[in-house]
Scaffold this motif. Structure first.
Motif, PDB file in Angstrom:
ATOM      1  N   ALA A 132      44.017   8.030  13.193  1.00 42.17           N
ATOM      2  CA  ALA A 132      43.772   9.097  12.218  1.00 42.17           C
ATOM      3  C   ALA A 132      43.044  10.272  12.884  1.00 42.17           C
ATOM      4  O   ALA A 132      43.320  11.432  12.580  1.00 42.17           O
ATOM      5  N   ARG A 133      42.143   9.982  13.792  1.00 41.45           N
ATOM      6  CA  ARG A 133      41.431  11.042  14.521  1.00 41.45           C
ATOM      7  C   ARG A 133      42.419  11.857  15.357  1.00 41.45           C
ATOM      8  O   ARG A 133      42.364  13.074  15.375  1.00 41.45           O
ATOM      9  N   HIS A 134      43.321  11.164  16.037  1.00 43.58           N
ATOM     10  CA  HIS A 134      44.313  11.866  16.851  1.00 43.58           C
ATOM     11  C   HIS A 134      45.248  12.689  15.977  1.00 43.58           C
ATOM     12  O   HIS A 134      45.620  13.809  16.355  1.00 43.58           O
ATOM     13  N   GLN A 135      45.591  12.177  14.805  1.00 42.67           N
ATOM     14  CA  GLN A 135      46.440  12.943  13.889  1.00 42.67           C
ATOM     15  C   GLN A 135      45.750  14.216  13.430  1.00 42.67           C
ATOM     16  O   GLN A 135      46.398  15.257  13.275  1.00 42.67           O
ATOM     17  N   ILE A 136      44.446  14.173  13.244  1.00 42.65           N
ATOM     18  CA  ILE A 136      43.680  15.368  12.874  1.00 42.65           C
ATOM     19  C   ILE A 136      43.776  16.406  13.994  1.00 42.65           C
ATOM     20  O   ILE A 136      43.975  17.601  13.747  1.00 42.65           O
ATOM     21  N   VAL A 137      43.645  15.948  15.229  1.00 42.20           N
ATOM     22  CA  VAL A 137      43.739  16.863  16.375  1.00 42.20           C
ATOM     23  C   VAL A 137      45.146  17.442  16.470  1.00 42.20           C
ATOM     24  O   VAL A 137      45.326  18.649  16.661  1.00 42.20           O
ATOM     25  N   TYR A 138      46.166  16.578  16.333  1.00 45.89           N
ATOM     26  CA  TYR A 138      47.544  17.065  16.386  1.00 45.89           C
ATOM     27  C   TYR A 138      47.809  18.089  15.293  1.00 45.89           C
ATOM     28  O   TYR A 138      48.499  19.086  15.522  1.00 45.89           O
ATOM     29  N   ALA A 139      47.262  17.867  14.108  1.00 45.76           N
ATOM     30  CA  ALA A 139      47.439  18.824  13.006  1.00 45.76           C
ATOM     31  C   ALA A 139      46.783  20.160  13.355  1.00 45.76           C
ATOM     32  O   ALA A 139      47.333  21.227  13.055  1.00 45.76           O
ATOM     33  N   ALA A 140      45.613  20.114  14.004  1.00 47.38           N
ATOM     34  CA  ALA A 140      44.933  21.358  14.395  1.00 47.38           C
ATOM     35  C   ALA A 140      45.746  22.121  15.437  1.00 47.38           C
ATOM     36  O   ALA A 140      45.753  23.357  15.442  1.00 47.38           O
ATOM     37  N   LEU A 141      46.445  21.395  16.302  1.00 42.60           N
ATOM     38  CA  LEU A 141      47.247  22.043  17.339  1.00 42.60           C
ATOM     39  C   LEU A 141      48.629  22.452  16.844  1.00 42.60           C
ATOM     40  O   LEU A 141      49.259  23.334  17.419  1.00 42.60           O
ATOM     41  N   GLY A 142      49.113  21.799  15.792  1.00 46.45           N
ATOM     42  CA  GLY A 142      50.400  22.155  15.188  1.00 46.45           C
ATOM     43  C   GLY A 142      51.549  22.061  16.174  1.00 46.45           C
ATOM     44  O   GLY A 142      51.620  21.154  17.010  1.00 46.45           O
ATOM     45  N   ASP A 143      52.461  23.011  16.097  1.00 45.37           N
ATOM     46  CA  ASP A 143      53.657  23.023  16.940  1.00 45.37           C
ATOM     47  C   ASP A 143      53.344  23.174  18.428  1.00 45.37           C
ATOM     48  O   ASP A 143      54.202  22.913  19.270  1.00 45.37           O
ATOM     49  N   ARG A 144      52.139  23.598  18.742  1.00 42.19           N
ATOM     50  CA  ARG A 144      51.774  23.753  20.156  1.00 42.19           C
ATOM     51  C   ARG A 144      51.854  22.429  20.907  1.00 42.19           C
ATOM     52  O   ARG A 144      52.089  22.403  22.103  1.00 42.19           O
ATOM     53  N   MET A 145      51.657  21.311  20.180  1.00 39.36           N
ATOM     54  CA  MET A 145      51.742  19.998  20.829  1.00 39.36           C
ATOM     55  C   MET A 145      53.146  19.759  21.359  1.00 39.36           C
ATOM     56  O   MET A 145      53.321  19.100  22.366  1.00 39.36           O
ATOM     57  N   ARG A 146      54.143  20.258  20.694  1.00 40.08           N
ATOM     58  CA  ARG A 146      55.529  20.068  21.146  1.00 40.08           C
ATOM     59  C   ARG A 146      55.952  21.152  22.132  1.00 40.08           C
ATOM     60  O   ARG A 146      56.682  20.884  23.070  1.00 40.08           O
ATOM     61  N   GLU A 147      55.508  22.369  21.891  1.00 43.86           N
ATOM     62  CA  GLU A 147      56.038  23.507  22.628  1.00 43.86           C
ATOM     63  C   GLU A 147      55.240  23.889  23.871  1.00 43.86           C
ATOM     64  O   GLU A 147      55.815  24.295  24.867  1.00 43.86           O
ATOM     65  N   GLU A 148      53.928  23.776  23.815  1.00 47.81           N
ATOM     66  CA  GLU A 148      53.087  24.270  24.910  1.00 47.81           C
ATOM     67  C   GLU A 148      52.369  23.181  25.686  1.00 47.81           C
ATOM     68  O   GLU A 148      52.164  23.309  26.889  1.00 47.81           O
ATOM     69  N   ILE A 149      51.955  22.138  24.988  1.00 48.62           N
ATOM     70  CA  ILE A 149      51.091  21.127  25.600  1.00 48.62           C
ATOM     71  C   ILE A 149      51.929  19.887  25.885  1.00 48.62           C
ATOM     72  O   ILE A 149      52.427  19.236  24.969  1.00 48.62           O
ATOM     73  N   HIS A 150      52.089  19.575  27.144  1.00 50.04           N
ATOM     74  CA  HIS A 150      52.964  18.470  27.527  1.00 50.04           C
ATOM     75  C   HIS A 150      52.247  17.127  27.478  1.00 50.04           C
ATOM     76  O   HIS A 150      52.866  16.120  27.156  1.00 50.04           O
ATOM     77  N   ALA A 151      50.975  17.106  27.811  1.00 47.90           N
ATOM     78  CA  ALA A 151      50.216  15.853  27.779  1.00 47.90           C
ATOM     79  C   ALA A 151      48.757  16.159  27.479  1.00 47.90           C
ATOM     80  O   ALA A 151      48.152  17.011  28.121  1.00 47.90           O
ATOM     81  N   LEU A 152      48.217  15.460  26.491  1.00 49.53           N
ATOM     82  CA  LEU A 152      46.819  15.641  26.115  1.00 49.53           C
ATOM     83  C   LEU A 152      46.187  14.271  25.929  1.00 49.53           C
ATOM     84  O   LEU A 152      46.577  13.514  25.037  1.00 49.53           O
ATOM     85  N   SER A 153      45.236  13.959  26.781  1.00 49.73           N
ATOM     86  CA  SER A 153      44.447  12.749  26.654  1.00 49.73           C
ATOM     87  C   SER A 153      43.148  13.153  25.977  1.00 49.73           C
ATOM     88  O   SER A 153      42.473  14.081  26.432  1.00 49.73           O
ATOM     89  N   MET A 154      42.814  12.482  24.881  1.00 51.46           N
ATOM     90  CA  MET A 154      41.634  12.923  24.151  1.00 51.46           C
ATOM     91  C   MET A 154      40.674  11.789  23.840  1.00 51.46           C
ATOM     92  O   MET A 154      41.086  10.654  23.638  1.00 51.46           O
TER      93      MET A 154
END
Length: 78
Positions: A46-68
């Motif tokens: 759920a924490r990671h989903q919150i981060v993904y929501a904050a990043l939005g489409d950037r997770m697919r388009e700009e950010i290739h790998a994010l370890s958090m």
């Protein structure tokens, strides 16, 4: 435009209340330490989903790998 740790920092700071935020990376792979009260009472997924929501489409388009690492303020202090 290449994605930088500073850009990701700005995206996260704008989309999520953070009491501490560190982002590092090489342009393709990034790591983040994110401390937010929004994580209180939430499981890791759920924490990671919150981060993904904050990043939005950037997770697919700009950010290739994010370890958090996602912590509440209490967890960060402890």
């Amino acid at each position: 435009m290449d994605t930088t740790p500073e850009l990701i920092h700005g995206y996260l700071a704008a989309g999520l209340e953070c009491t501490h935020l560190e982002v590092d990376g090489d342009g393709r792979h990034f790591t983040a330490l994110i401390v937010s009260p929004a994580f209180a009472g939430k499981r890791l997924i759920a924490r990671h989903q919150i981060v993904y929501a904050a990043l939005g489409d950037r997770m697919r388009e700009e950010i290739h790998a994010l370890s958090m690492k996602t912590l509440t303020p209490d967890e960060y202090q402890g």
